[in-house]
Design a protein around this motif. Structure first.
Motif, PDB file in Angstrom:
ATOM      1  N   LEU A  57     -25.125 -15.595   8.886  1.00 53.27           N
ATOM      2  CA  LEU A  57     -25.614 -16.494   7.851  1.00 53.27           C
ATOM      3  C   LEU A  57     -26.422 -17.657   8.434  1.00 53.27           C
ATOM      4  O   LEU A  57     -27.484 -18.023   7.912  1.00 53.27           O
ATOM      5  N   LEU A  58     -25.934 -18.254   9.508  1.00 48.75           N
ATOM      6  CA  LEU A  58     -26.696 -19.322  10.148  1.00 48.75           C
ATOM      7  C   LEU A  58     -27.939 -18.775  10.843  1.00 48.75           C
ATOM      8  O   LEU A  58     -28.991 -19.414  10.857  1.00 48.75           O
ATOM      9  N   GLY A  59     -27.814 -17.587  11.414  1.00 45.68           N
ATOM     10  CA  GLY A  59     -28.957 -16.973  12.082  1.00 45.68           C
ATOM     11  C   GLY A  59     -30.079 -16.615  11.126  1.00 45.68           C
ATOM     12  O   GLY A  59     -31.256 -16.663  11.494  1.00 45.68           O
ATOM     13  N   ALA A  60     -29.727 -16.283   9.886  1.00 46.97           N
ATOM     14  CA  ALA A  60     -30.752 -15.925   8.905  1.00 46.97           C
ATOM     15  C   ALA A  60     -31.668 -17.103   8.617  1.00 46.97           C
ATOM     16  O   ALA A  60     -32.901 -16.958   8.586  1.00 46.97           O
ATOM     17  N   SER A  61     -31.086 -18.287   8.410  1.00 48.62           N
ATOM     18  CA  SER A  61     -31.912 -19.464   8.140  1.00 48.62           C
ATOM     19  C   SER A  61     -32.691 -19.880   9.383  1.00 48.62           C
ATOM     20  O   SER A  61     -33.849 -20.304   9.291  1.00 48.62           O
ATOM     21  N   TYR A  62     -32.073 -19.754  10.552  1.00 45.77           N
ATOM     22  CA  TYR A  62     -32.767 -20.122  11.782  1.00 45.77           C
ATOM     23  C   TYR A  62     -33.949 -19.195  12.045  1.00 45.77           C
ATOM     24  O   TYR A  62     -34.999 -19.623  12.527  1.00 45.77           O
ATOM     25  N   ALA A  63     -33.787 -17.913  11.713  1.00 47.34           N
ATOM     26  CA  ALA A  63     -34.871 -16.953  11.905  1.00 47.34           C
ATOM     27  C   ALA A  63     -36.047 -17.248  10.975  1.00 47.34           C
ATOM     28  O   ALA A  63     -37.207 -17.054  11.355  1.00 47.34           O
ATOM     29  N   VAL A  64     -35.761 -17.730   9.754  1.00 49.24           N
ATOM     30  CA  VAL A  64     -36.843 -18.145   8.861  1.00 49.24           C
ATOM     31  C   VAL A  64     -37.587 -19.331   9.465  1.00 49.24           C
ATOM     32  O   VAL A  64     -38.819 -19.395   9.456  1.00 49.24           O
ATOM     33  N   LYS A  65     -36.844 -20.253  10.021  1.00 46.08           N
ATOM     34  CA  LYS A  65     -37.439 -21.443  10.636  1.00 46.08           C
ATOM     35  C   LYS A  65     -38.359 -21.068  11.788  1.00 46.08           C
ATOM     36  O   LYS A  65     -39.423 -21.675  11.978  1.00 46.08           O
ATOM     37  N   LYS A  66     -37.971 -20.059  12.573  1.00 44.92           N
ATOM     38  CA  LYS A  66     -38.717 -19.675  13.758  1.00 44.92           C
ATOM     39  C   LYS A  66     -39.645 -18.486  13.520  1.00 44.92           C
ATOM     40  O   LYS A  66     -40.235 -17.958  14.468  1.00 44.92           O
ATOM     41  N   ASN A  67     -39.800 -18.060  12.249  1.00 45.85           N
ATOM     42  CA  ASN A  67     -40.625 -16.889  11.924  1.00 45.85           C
ATOM     43  C   ASN A  67     -40.207 -15.668  12.739  1.00 45.85           C
ATOM     44  O   ASN A  67     -41.041 -14.914  13.242  1.00 45.85           O
ATOM     45  N   ALA A  68     -38.911 -15.494  12.882  1.00 43.52           N
ATOM     46  CA  ALA A  68     -38.391 -14.416  13.712  1.00 43.52           C
ATOM     47  C   ALA A  68     -37.962 -13.192  12.919  1.00 43.52           C
ATOM     48  O   ALA A  68     -37.611 -12.174  13.503  1.00 43.52           O
ATOM     49  N   HIS A  69     -37.955 -13.279  11.587  1.00 42.42           N
ATOM     50  CA  HIS A  69     -37.651 -12.102  10.789  1.00 42.42           C
ATOM     51  C   HIS A  69     -38.784 -11.088  10.899  1.00 42.42           C
ATOM     52  O   HIS A  69     -39.951 -11.462  11.046  1.00 42.42           O
TER      53      HIS A  69
END
Length: 221
Positions: A57-69
């Motif tokens: 759950l925390l990684g999902a928001s962090y990945a959006v922040k870093k354009n990592a999805h």
């Protein structure tokens, strides 16, 4: 501002790395206990599940922040820049609506365990339900209560002691992560609106890795 972002990045990265490391350590310790000592760490599985939930759950928001999805940008690369920006705004608007719905659902689910009022309204919040019955006495199944959390007994359980940790503790990641996710999508929307970006998410990590390998081999495929 840059320093604040760097500190937030380090905090999120450290937390995510710590969760992954602790999951590995707890799982390894339980395997050792089971196969070498014919024993079992009763709370290990539940703790690992909770940590994995926090990590995702925390990684999902962090990945959006870093354009990592992972993203597919084949179509948007074929259209003009104005159309690409319009499509990005539509996409981020839909993501914002979805994240707000998730935030409402997460708050409504967690709040009763924290003796807080859930929202009213089936889809969008229309207020707070102060008459909702709290469920602060609910405990997890296996993880024993620890001393640093004893202050929650007065806050959530009318001074009665907990045998296991209250559900409000591990479940707090639900509203927290959805709030962060909403914030990340809002930041992405501002960046697109201001012209700093022309798409929501499109990770080219694999392509970047391939370019690095080609460079290391002198440009040979």
């Amino acid at each position: 501002m840059q320093t604040r972002h760097s500190m937030m990045d380090r905090l999120e990265e450290t937390l995510i790395a710590a969760l992954l490391g602790l999951m590995t350590m707890v799982t390894f310790a339980n395997v050792v206990a089971r196969y070498l000592f014919n024993s079992n760490i009763l709370w290990a599985l539940e703790l690992t599940v909770f940590m994995f939930g926090w990590l995702v759950l925390l990684g999902a928001s962090y990945a959006v922040k870093k354009n990592a999805h992972l993203g597919v940008d084949v179509v948007i690369n074929l259209v003009s820049a104005p159309v690409r920006r319009m499509l990005a705004l539509v996409s981020v608007s839909l993501c914002l609506i979805f994240s707000l719905l998730l935030l409402k659902g997460a708050w409504d689910y967690w709040s009763v365990f924290a003796e807080l009022p859930p929202t009213t309204g089936r889809v969008f919040p229309t207020g707070l339900d102060w008459g909702a019955r709290g469920q602060g006495w609910y405990e997890v199944q296996d993880i024993p209560m620890i001393a640093p959390l004893r202050f929650l007994e007065d806050m959530l359980n009318y001074g009665e002691s907990y045998e296991k940790i209250p559900r409000a503790v591990p479940y707090v990641v639900l509203p927290l992560s959805m709030l962060l996710l909403t914030l990340r999508f809002a930041q992405a929307a501002v960046a697109i609106w201001q012209g700093h970006s022309d798409r929501l998410v499109a990770s080219h990590e694999v392509e970047d890795d391939l370019e690095t390998v080609r460079a290391q081999h002198g440009g040979q495929d």
